[in-house]
Design an enzyme around this catalytic site. Structure first.
Site, PDB file in Angstrom:
ATOM      1  N   TYR A 189       0.828  -1.201   0.000  1.00 28.13           N
ATOM      2  CA  TYR A 189       0.000   0.000   0.000  1.00 28.13           C
ATOM      3  C   TYR A 189       0.870   1.262   0.000  1.00 28.13           C
ATOM      4  O   TYR A 189       1.947   1.288   0.595  1.00 28.13           O
ATOM      5  CB  TYR A 189      -0.880  -0.013   1.260  1.00 28.13           C
ATOM      6  CG  TYR A 189      -2.052   0.940   1.191  1.00 28.13           C
ATOM      7  CD1 TYR A 189      -3.163   0.649   0.409  1.00 28.13           C
ATOM      8  CD2 TYR A 189      -2.034   2.135   1.903  1.00 28.13           C
ATOM      9  CE1 TYR A 189      -4.231   1.533   0.332  1.00 28.13           C
ATOM     10  CE2 TYR A 189      -3.096   3.021   1.834  1.00 28.13           C
ATOM     11  CZ  TYR A 189      -4.198   2.714   1.054  1.00 28.13           C
ATOM     12  OH  TYR A 189      -5.250   3.579   0.976  1.00 28.13           O
ATOM     13  N   MET A 241      -1.524   8.207   4.452  1.00 28.08           N
ATOM     14  CA  MET A 241      -2.708   8.416   3.614  1.00 28.08           C
ATOM     15  C   MET A 241      -4.002   7.865   4.226  1.00 28.08           C
ATOM     16  O   MET A 241      -5.092   8.279   3.843  1.00 28.08           O
ATOM     17  CB  MET A 241      -2.488   7.784   2.241  1.00 28.08           C
ATOM     18  CG  MET A 241      -1.441   8.495   1.422  1.00 28.08           C
ATOM     19  SD  MET A 241      -2.039  10.074   0.776  1.00 28.08           S
ATOM     20  CE  MET A 241      -2.785   9.527  -0.772  1.00 28.08           C
ATOM     21  N   HIS A 246      -7.173  10.978   4.033  1.00 30.48           N
ATOM     22  CA  HIS A 246      -7.193  11.048   2.570  1.00 30.48           C
ATOM     23  C   HIS A 246      -7.851   9.821   1.947  1.00 30.48           C
ATOM     24  O   HIS A 246      -8.741   9.929   1.116  1.00 30.48           O
ATOM     25  CB  HIS A 246      -5.772  11.222   2.037  1.00 30.48           C
ATOM     26  CG  HIS A 246      -5.702  11.425   0.556  1.00 30.48           C
ATOM     27  ND1 HIS A 246      -5.837  10.403  -0.348  1.00 30.48           N
ATOM     28  CD2 HIS A 246      -5.523  12.543  -0.184  1.00 30.48           C
ATOM     29  CE1 HIS A 246      -5.742  10.876  -1.580  1.00 30.48           C
ATOM     30  NE2 HIS A 246      -5.553  12.187  -1.505  1.00 30.48           N
ATOM     31  N   ASP A 247      -7.384   8.648   2.372  1.00 30.31           N
ATOM     32  CA  ASP A 247      -7.918   7.413   1.794  1.00 30.31           C
ATOM     33  C   ASP A 247      -9.013   6.791   2.659  1.00 30.31           C
ATOM     34  O   ASP A 247      -9.526   5.721   2.321  1.00 30.31           O
ATOM     35  CB  ASP A 247      -6.798   6.368   1.645  1.00 30.31           C
ATOM     36  CG  ASP A 247      -5.764   6.766   0.594  1.00 30.31           C
ATOM     37  OD1 ASP A 247      -5.960   7.797  -0.078  1.00 30.31           O
ATOM     38  OD2 ASP A 247      -4.752   6.044   0.463  1.00 30.31           O
ATOM     39  N   SER A 248      -9.318   7.417   3.780  1.00 28.06           N
ATOM     40  CA  SER A 248     -10.121   6.721   4.790  1.00 28.06           C
ATOM     41  C   SER A 248     -11.347   7.489   5.253  1.00 28.06           C
ATOM     42  O   SER A 248     -12.329   6.885   5.678  1.00 28.06           O
ATOM     43  CB  SER A 248      -9.245   6.440   6.006  1.00 28.06           C
ATOM     44  OG  SER A 248      -8.765   7.670   6.523  1.00 28.06           O
TER      45      SER A 248
END
Ligand code: NAG
Ligand code: NAG
Ligand code: NAG
Ligand code: NAG
Ligand code: NAG
Length: 444
Positions: A189, A241, A246-248
């Site tokens: 990731y 991230m 941002h990704d969550s």
């Protein structure tokens, strides 16, 4: 100071005109990354506490920073920037984590990102400009262009960026894939991205073995520096991230904030009697509205009588840069940090520093800071211009630190925007900006 600010108004008028034009001509879609953003719910702590190094990160610390003498500031001796990602003001303010923290500090209720997307905001926070950048791609800044780090160096004030999941200090790549500690059954990731790291942009941080190289650090370095009581005076913390939302999503980021701040605010190596923590976001999520974000001032440097209070002074990321200048009497960069509208500073710091330049900005004078894809500069292909010196008016300004502008060797002070070539579309000739290629950094 206000007459100097007035002298800058023509420049701002041009910027405003550009913004208005662009807003009229472009209906900008949400980037795919935002639309795809999965709402991961459960925060996975990388270690038992941020005071302990983590095996979820790739590299262990290789040595702490040397302790430097503390240079006293007028309102604080240490400033710790903590940036989360892409969240509208109301979404953050609705969560218990932020409501609890609001009682411990001061809330800035009229605080704004300066553009979209992410990278130009992080850049603006350290350079007072985003130089026309309107994407998150690889970009770099040459050594004759000042940043806050040059201002701090002038006064011997220590600094570092601490980047979660950056594999080792001084790391130069665009991003990094590693074992997914949040979901071990998932593929590797990308937790670390350069676009969120203000210590990655200038070529002056890119030379191995230099002092600056090792000030671009990761969170295992943070844990080690903290234990050694060697945290610098100017710190920028970027969670990974997932942890920055941002990704969550914001509820995940709030869990990270709980994990990160609850012990640290009680740790005197982090929160000394004179520490200011600025917890903020890079930008708000909804591009189609003004770019207001929740910003909290925390730490023992916030005066007791202001805890639980709020200020509605119009502020932007540039104002935190100017706040830093006022606190330590630093020189200025001659960019957004002396912009008459965008550079109001934290009110209690203004008071401690005797700074008189703050003025509320009426609604009709507030620029739209949600633009994307329009300003000319060295970091865009379609409207390329070289790196300029600050305007003559900006060069003549005192700045919030009252110490004048810093111009570095290799900068022609007469190469100002009004003297420069008109913007060029490099794409028409199949070219790209010199400052967009990683291969060119070593040439600077
Ligand atoms: C930025 O990167 C994206 C994705 O890698 C690419 O599609 C785009 O062309 C790049 N833009 C520029 C101006 O280099
Ligand atoms: C420490 O140095 C080793 C060898 O150069 C490297 O692999 C590791 O990632 C470094 N760790 C950090 C935290 O910089
Ligand atoms: C910026 O916000 C204004 C006001 O909400 C809106 O009219 C405009 O379309 C937005 N611009 C962009 C690029 O989304
Ligand atoms: C983004 O900020 C603007 C300006 O404060 C606000 O009006 C807008 O509601 C925010 N976006 C959302 C969806 O909250
Ligand atoms: C700054 O340095 C770059 C790269 O060396 C050069 O191209 C540029 O002209 C310089 N800018 C000024 C204003 O002197």
């Amino acid at each position: 100071m206000s007459h100097i600010k007035a002298a800058l108004l023509p420049t701002l008028a041009l910027i405003l005109a550009a913004i208005v034009l662009s807003a009229a001509s472009s209906a900008v879609a949400q980037p795919a990354s935002l639309l795809r953003r999965a709402k991961k719910q459960s925060f996975v702590p990388p270690s038992t506490s941020p005071e302990e190094q983590s095996d979820a990160y790739q590299g262990r610390n290789n040595g702490t920073l040397a302790r430097q003498p503390i240079v006293p500031g007028k309102a604080f001796d240490r400033i710790i920037h903590v940036w989360l990602e892409n969240t509208d003001y109301s979404a953050a303010a609705s969560l218990a984590t932020f409501q609890r923290l609001q009682k411990q500090g001061q809330t800035l209720t009229s605080f704004h990102g300066v553009t979209h997307p992410s990278e130009p905001n992080y850049m603006a926070s350290a350079f007072g400009s985003f130089f026309g950048l309107h994407d998150d791609n690889f970009s770099w800044i040459p050594k004759n262009i000042t940043s806050v780090y040059d201002l701090l160096d002038k006064k011997g004030i220590s600094y570092a960026c601490y980047q979660e999941n950056m594999p080792f200090q001084g790391f130069q790549d665009y991003d990094n894939k590693q074992k997914n500690y949040v979901d071990p059954s998932a593929p590797d990731y990308t937790f670390y991205v350069r676009k969120h790291n203000p210590c990655a942009f200038s070529s002056t941080f890119a030379k191995p073995g230099t002092e600056r190289y090792k000030r671009n650090r990761n969170m295992n370095d943070f844990a080690a520096d903290l234990k050694a009581d060697a945290l610098p005076q100017h710190i920028f913390v970027t969670p990974n991230m997932d942890d920055d939302g941002h990704d969550s999503g914001i509820s995940y980021a709030a869990q990270w904030v709980d994990w990160f701040l609850s012990d640290l605010l009680k740790n005197p190596h982090f929160n000394s009697e004179r520490t200011l923590v600025v917890l903020t976001f890079d930008e708000n999520e909804t591009y189609a509205a003004e770019n207001r974000i929740l910003t909290l001032l925390l730490g023992n440097a916030v005066p007791q009588n202001l805890r639980g209070s709020s200020s509605d002074l119009y502020m932007t990321h540039y104002g935190i840069l100017a706040t830093t200048q006022a606190n330590w009497g630093l020189m200025h960069l001659g960019r957004g940090d002396v912009d008459p509208i965008l550079s109001n500073i934290v009110p209690f710091v203004a008071e401690a520093a005797g700074y008189k330049g703050n003025a509320q900005v009426p609604l009709e004078k507030r620029p739209l800071l949600n633009l994307t894809g329009v300003t000319a500069g060295p970091l865009t292909e379609t409207q390329y211009q070289p790196f300029f010196a600050p305007t003559k008016q900006a060069q003549a300004a005192n700045g919030a630190g009252g110490a004048g502008v810093l111009l570095l060797p290799g900068l022609d002070p007469n190469a100002t925007p009004d003297k420069g070539p008109a913007p060029k579309n490099l794409k028409l000739t199949g070219g790209s900006s010199f400052y967009r290629s990683q291969a060119n950094v070593a040439k600077d």
